[in-house]
Scaffold this active site. Structure first.
Site, PDB file in Angstrom:
ATOM      1  N   TYR A 158      -1.943  -0.845  11.071  1.00  0.00           N
ATOM      2  CA  TYR A 158      -2.217  -1.414   9.743  1.00  0.00           C
ATOM      3  C   TYR A 158      -1.020  -1.176   8.827  1.00  0.00           C
ATOM      4  O   TYR A 158      -0.513  -2.093   8.168  1.00  0.00           O
ATOM      5  CB  TYR A 158      -3.484  -0.782   9.137  1.00  0.00           C
ATOM      6  CG  TYR A 158      -3.597  -1.009   7.639  1.00  0.00           C
ATOM      7  CD1 TYR A 158      -3.897  -2.271   7.135  1.00  0.00           C
ATOM      8  CD2 TYR A 158      -3.372   0.028   6.729  1.00  0.00           C
ATOM      9  CE1 TYR A 158      -3.971  -2.488   5.749  1.00  0.00           C
ATOM     10  CE2 TYR A 158      -3.448  -0.179   5.365  1.00  0.00           C
ATOM     11  CZ  TYR A 158      -3.745  -1.439   4.876  1.00  0.00           C
ATOM     12  OH  TYR A 158      -3.809  -1.655   3.524  1.00  0.00           O
ATOM     13  N   SER A 171       0.830  -1.193   0.000  1.00  0.00           N
ATOM     14  CA  SER A 171       0.000   0.000   0.000  1.00  0.00           C
ATOM     15  C   SER A 171       0.865   1.243   0.000  1.00  0.00           C
ATOM     16  O   SER A 171       1.990   1.230   0.533  1.00  0.00           O
ATOM     17  CB  SER A 171      -0.843  -0.026   1.279  1.00  0.00           C
ATOM     18  OG  SER A 171      -1.429   1.229   1.506  1.00  0.00           O
ATOM     19  N   LYS A 187       1.903  -3.765   6.748  1.00  0.00           N
ATOM     20  CA  LYS A 187       2.345  -3.748   5.339  1.00  0.00           C
ATOM     21  C   LYS A 187       3.857  -3.553   5.275  1.00  0.00           C
ATOM     22  O   LYS A 187       4.549  -4.222   4.508  1.00  0.00           O
ATOM     23  CB  LYS A 187       1.640  -2.621   4.564  1.00  0.00           C
ATOM     24  CG  LYS A 187       0.152  -2.831   4.385  1.00  0.00           C
ATOM     25  CD  LYS A 187      -0.168  -4.040   3.511  1.00  0.00           C
ATOM     26  CE  LYS A 187      -1.646  -4.286   3.388  1.00  0.00           C
ATOM     27  NZ  LYS A 187      -1.969  -5.618   2.857  1.00  0.00           N
TER      28      LYS A 187
HETATM   29  P1  NAD Z   1     -11.289  -6.534   1.242  1.00  0.00           P
HETATM   30  O1  NAD Z   1     -11.481  -6.496   2.716  1.00  0.00           O
HETATM   31  O2  NAD Z   1     -12.448  -6.237   0.383  1.00  0.00           O
HETATM   32  O3  NAD Z   1     -10.663  -7.943   0.804  1.00  0.00           O
HETATM   33  C1  NAD Z   1      -9.810  -8.680   1.632  1.00  0.00           C
HETATM   34  C2  NAD Z   1     -10.361 -10.095   1.711  1.00  0.00           C
HETATM   35  O4  NAD Z   1      -9.498 -10.898   2.527  1.00  0.00           O
HETATM   36  C3  NAD Z   1     -11.751 -10.144   2.356  1.00  0.00           C
HETATM   37  O5  NAD Z   1     -12.627 -10.857   1.484  1.00  0.00           O
HETATM   38  C4  NAD Z   1     -11.533 -10.903   3.666  1.00  0.00           C
HETATM   39  O6  NAD Z   1     -12.647 -11.688   4.026  1.00  0.00           O
HETATM   40  C5  NAD Z   1     -10.299 -11.725   3.351  1.00  0.00           C
HETATM   41  N1  NAD Z   1      -9.481 -12.089   4.521  1.00  0.00           N
HETATM   42  C6  NAD Z   1      -9.014 -11.271   5.497  1.00  0.00           C
HETATM   43  N2  NAD Z   1      -8.287 -11.977   6.376  1.00  0.00           N
HETATM   44  C7  NAD Z   1      -8.268 -13.272   5.951  1.00  0.00           C
HETATM   45  C8  NAD Z   1      -7.686 -14.466   6.434  1.00  0.00           C
HETATM   46  N3  NAD Z   1      -6.977 -14.478   7.569  1.00  0.00           N
HETATM   47  N4  NAD Z   1      -7.870 -15.607   5.747  1.00  0.00           N
HETATM   48  C9  NAD Z   1      -8.615 -15.610   4.610  1.00  0.00           C
HETATM   49  N5  NAD Z   1      -9.193 -14.499   4.095  1.00  0.00           N
HETATM   50  C10 NAD Z   1      -9.023 -13.348   4.761  1.00  0.00           C
HETATM   51  O7  NAD Z   1     -10.072  -5.532   0.905  1.00  0.00           O
HETATM   52  P2  NAD Z   1      -9.516  -5.016  -0.487  1.00  0.00           P
HETATM   53  O8  NAD Z   1      -9.829  -3.559  -0.585  1.00  0.00           O
HETATM   54  O9  NAD Z   1      -9.921  -5.918  -1.579  1.00  0.00           O
HETATM   55  O10 NAD Z   1      -7.960  -5.121  -0.207  1.00  0.00           O
HETATM   56  C11 NAD Z   1      -7.185  -6.240  -0.601  1.00  0.00           C
HETATM   57  C12 NAD Z   1      -5.764  -6.044  -0.114  1.00  0.00           C
HETATM   58  O11 NAD Z   1      -5.251  -4.820  -0.630  1.00  0.00           O
HETATM   59  C13 NAD Z   1      -5.617  -5.952   1.399  1.00  0.00           C
HETATM   60  O12 NAD Z   1      -4.434  -6.627   1.779  1.00  0.00           O
HETATM   61  C14 NAD Z   1      -5.475  -4.471   1.651  1.00  0.00           C
HETATM   62  O13 NAD Z   1      -4.736  -4.184   2.820  1.00  0.00           O
HETATM   63  C15 NAD Z   1      -4.725  -4.022   0.409  1.00  0.00           C
HETATM   64  N6  NAD Z   1      -4.925  -2.593   0.096  1.00  0.00           N
HETATM   65  C16 NAD Z   1      -6.193  -2.116  -0.047  1.00  0.00           C
HETATM   66  C17 NAD Z   1      -6.393  -0.757  -0.294  1.00  0.00           C
HETATM   67  C18 NAD Z   1      -7.786  -0.185  -0.409  1.00  0.00           C
HETATM   68  O14 NAD Z   1      -7.936   1.006  -0.194  1.00  0.00           O
HETATM   69  N7  NAD Z   1      -8.800  -0.965  -0.752  1.00  0.00           N
HETATM   70  C19 NAD Z   1      -5.287   0.101  -0.415  1.00  0.00           C
HETATM   71  C20 NAD Z   1      -4.005  -0.440  -0.310  1.00  0.00           C
HETATM   72  C21 NAD Z   1      -3.847  -1.789  -0.041  1.00  0.00           C
HETATM   73  N1  UFG Z   2     -11.994  11.788   3.602  1.00  0.00           N
HETATM   74  C1  UFG Z   2     -12.968  12.697   3.913  1.00  0.00           C
HETATM   75  N2  UFG Z   2     -14.149  12.219   4.409  1.00  0.00           N
HETATM   76  C2  UFG Z   2     -14.388  10.890   4.602  1.00  0.00           C
HETATM   77  C3  UFG Z   2     -13.370   9.967   4.269  1.00  0.00           C
HETATM   78  C4  UFG Z   2     -12.176  10.461   3.766  1.00  0.00           C
HETATM   79  O1  UFG Z   2     -12.794  13.900   3.774  1.00  0.00           O
HETATM   80  O2  UFG Z   2     -15.473  10.529   5.068  1.00  0.00           O
HETATM   81  C5  UFG Z   2     -10.718  12.301   3.052  1.00  0.00           C
HETATM   82  C6  UFG Z   2      -9.528  11.918   3.896  1.00  0.00           C
HETATM   83  O3  UFG Z   2      -9.355  12.811   4.960  1.00  0.00           O
HETATM   84  C7  UFG Z   2      -8.406  11.927   2.857  1.00  0.00           C
HETATM   85  C8  UFG Z   2      -9.113  11.493   1.567  1.00  0.00           C
HETATM   86  O4  UFG Z   2     -10.496  11.712   1.788  1.00  0.00           O
HETATM   87  O5  UFG Z   2      -7.939  13.231   2.705  1.00  0.00           O
HETATM   88  C9  UFG Z   2      -8.897  10.024   1.227  1.00  0.00           C
HETATM   89  O6  UFG Z   2      -9.228   9.269   2.376  1.00  0.00           O
HETATM   90  P1  UFG Z   2      -9.389   7.668   2.345  1.00  0.00           P
HETATM   91  O7  UFG Z   2      -9.716   7.247   3.732  1.00  0.00           O
HETATM   92  O8  UFG Z   2     -10.336   7.279   1.269  1.00  0.00           O
HETATM   93  O9  UFG Z   2      -7.957   7.173   1.886  1.00  0.00           O
HETATM   94  P2  UFG Z   2      -6.519   7.403   2.554  1.00  0.00           P
HETATM   95  O10 UFG Z   2      -5.686   8.078   1.526  1.00  0.00           O
HETATM   96  O11 UFG Z   2      -6.602   8.008   3.861  1.00  0.00           O
HETATM   97  O12 UFG Z   2      -6.041   5.895   2.798  1.00  0.00           O
HETATM   98  C10 UFG Z   2      -6.360   4.837   1.919  1.00  0.00           C
HETATM   99  C11 UFG Z   2      -6.554   3.556   2.711  1.00  0.00           C
HETATM  100  C12 UFG Z   2      -5.268   3.156   3.374  1.00  0.00           C
HETATM  101  C13 UFG Z   2      -4.200   3.050   2.355  1.00  0.00           C
HETATM  102  C14 UFG Z   2      -4.083   4.338   1.588  1.00  0.00           C
HETATM  103  C15 UFG Z   2      -3.076   4.230   0.485  1.00  0.00           C
HETATM  104  O13 UFG Z   2      -7.537   3.734   3.707  1.00  0.00           O
HETATM  105  O14 UFG Z   2      -5.428   1.903   3.959  1.00  0.00           O
HETATM  106  O15 UFG Z   2      -5.340   4.671   1.012  1.00  0.00           O
HETATM  107  O16 UFG Z   2      -3.318   3.085  -0.255  1.00  0.00           O
HETATM  108  F1  UFG Z   2      -3.026   2.790   2.957  1.00  0.00           F
END
Ligand code: NAD
Ligand code: UFG
Length: 350
Positions: free
Chosen positions: A157, A133, A161
């Site tokens: 969190y 991430s 990562k």
């Molecule tokens: P998500 O929660 O929709 O998907 C993750 C899936 O993993 C879920 O279906 C959950 O049930 C499953 N899971 C969690 N723990 C598990 C375990 N111990 N065993 C088996 N399954 C398990 O999240 P996502 O948005 O699809 O994210 C996928 C990956 O990408 C995550 O590792 C997350 O940290 C990373 N990531 C997401 C974002 C974002 O903003 N969505 C940003 C950066 C990184």
């Molecule tokens: N924000 C608002 N109102 C809300 C939610 C978010 O103003 O209700 C703002 C936040 O303050 C930020 C921007 O929108 O300025 C984006 O916020 P997000 O929570 O959507 O995303 P972040 O950039 O904070 O973080 C996300 C994931 C993290 C990940 C990161 C980079 O939550 O887990 O992107 O991948 F690490």
């Protein structure tokens, strides 16, 4: 070996990014097994992937309910199928929850991944694409973020990562036959163009776009905009939003790189668009795409948030041959299609 003969294990494949990626993998001719414990997802999402893939391709997909913290669950899978590579999405991702309950995050994200690596070694599968991430850049001193920047974590969190990236680098150094790609996602948003797959967070969304979406369908009254005094043109914070379908394609590019390049080692790539968009610009774009007014309340900054974060995309472009195709307009269009067709996500109205 063509992609049709390759077997890919997708952990967390029932989740937001996982479902979109599994669909693209099937379309590219890969065989896919999913393991997911359904902690943050539902079986309906996997059924939708099958529906979109069609009867022929969905025969190439298997879904297993299982938990990475259970070695027995992993052994059951690996003893039955020879996997060519693993795409490892499974993990918990809510920043606030990780601050309140860090042990849950260390247990799930760290122990789950270490178990996975051990079982992979036992069954001689040492090729992995890992969901990292942009959080590993912390509050970057400079933008765009380049892969060789110093890494920092701002919360438990983020630490999972960062630790996992370091663990993968150490493992690959000690056992050079591993091939590992760490994909640092920026802000994944949008949905499949069909409107049948999308993000479906449990409870009140933490992230901007799912929150805006729930305001647009009337589930929430207004959006709190966290921070309106940042040194940006409109005072709100800037992020690099990336369409989930571009992200899915980025995983396929990473997988191909792993299969083709014996010298990949353990390498990190940013997956972003390279463009920064402010919170208020996202609100305007979503209003345009949906035709709905999004009432906003200007609030104090959210603790720990950075002013502006966006990716340098050069390394992924050059080495993976991958570049994001979609802009904010398409992200909002597809997210609105998903939201308007599924205002309560994969569930029916409670
Ligand atoms: P998500 O929660 O929709 O998907 C993750 C899936 O993993 C879920 O279906 C959950 O049930 C499953 N899971 C969690 N723990 C598990 C375990 N111990 N065993 C088996 N399954 C398990 O999240 P996502 O948005 O699809 O994210 C996928 C990956 O990408 C995550 O590792 C997350 O940290 C990373 N990531 C997401 C974002 C974002 O903003 N969505 C940003 C950066 C990184
Ligand atoms: N924000 C608002 N109102 C809300 C939610 C978010 O103003 O209700 C703002 C936040 O303050 C930020 C921007 O929108 O300025 C984006 O916020 P997000 O929570 O959507 O995303 P972040 O950039 O904070 O973080 C996300 C994931 C993290 C990940 C990161 C980079 O939550 O887990 O992107 O991948 F690490």
């Amino acid at each position: 070996m063509g992609s049709s003969e390759k077997n890919i294990l997708v952990t967390g494949g029932a989740g937001f990014i996982g479902t979109h990626t599994v669909l693209q993998l099937l379309k590219e001719g890969f065989k896919v097994s999913i393991i997911d414990n359904l902690d943050n997802s539902v079986v309906e999402a996997v059924d939708r992937v099958k529906e979109l893939a069609g009867p022929e391709l969905s025969k190439k997909m298997q879904f297993h309910v299982g938990d990475l913290r259970s070695k027995a669950d992993l052994e059951k899978l690996f003893s039955g199928t020879k996997f060519d590579a693993v795409i490892h999405f499974a993990g918990l991702k809510a920043v606030g929850e990780s601050v309140a309950n860090p042990r849950r995050y260390f247990d799930n994200n760290l122990i789950g991944t270490i178990n996975l690596c051990e079982v992979m070694v036992k069954y001689n599968c040492k090729q992995m694409v890992f969901s990292s991430s942009a959080t590993v850049y912390g509050q970057p001193d400079k933008i765009p973020c380049v892969e060789d920047f110093e890494l920092k974590a701002m919360n438990p969190y983020g630490r999972t990562k960062l630790f996992l990236e370091e663990i993968f680098r150490d493992i690959q150094k000690a056992e050079p036959d591993w091939r590992i790609i760490l994909l640092r996602y920026f802000n994944p948003v949008g949905a499949h163009e069909s409107g049948k797959l999308g993000e479906d967070p449990k409870g009140i969304p933490n992230n901007l776009m799912p929150y805006i979406q729930q305001v647009a369908v009337g589930r929430l009254p207004e959006l709190n905009v966290y921070g309106h005094d940042y040194p940006t043109t409109d005072g709100s914070a800037i992020r690099d939003y990336i369409h989930v379908m571009d992200l899915a394609d980025g995983h396929i590019a990473a997988l191909r790189k792993i299969f083709e390049d014996p010298n990949i080692g353990c390498t990190a790539y940013n997956l972003g668009t390279g463009c920064g968009t402010s919170v208020l610009e996202m609100v305007t774009a979503f209003e345009k795409a949906s035709g709905k007014k999004i009432p906003v309340k200007l609030c104090l900054r959210r603790p720990g948030d950075a002013t502006a974060v966006y990716a340098s995309t050069k390394k992924a472009e050059k080495e993976l041959g991958w570049k994001a195709k979609y802009g904010v307009e398409e992200m909002c269009r597809d997210q609105w299609k998903w939201a308007s067709n599924n205002p309560w996500g994969y569930r029916s109205k409670p």
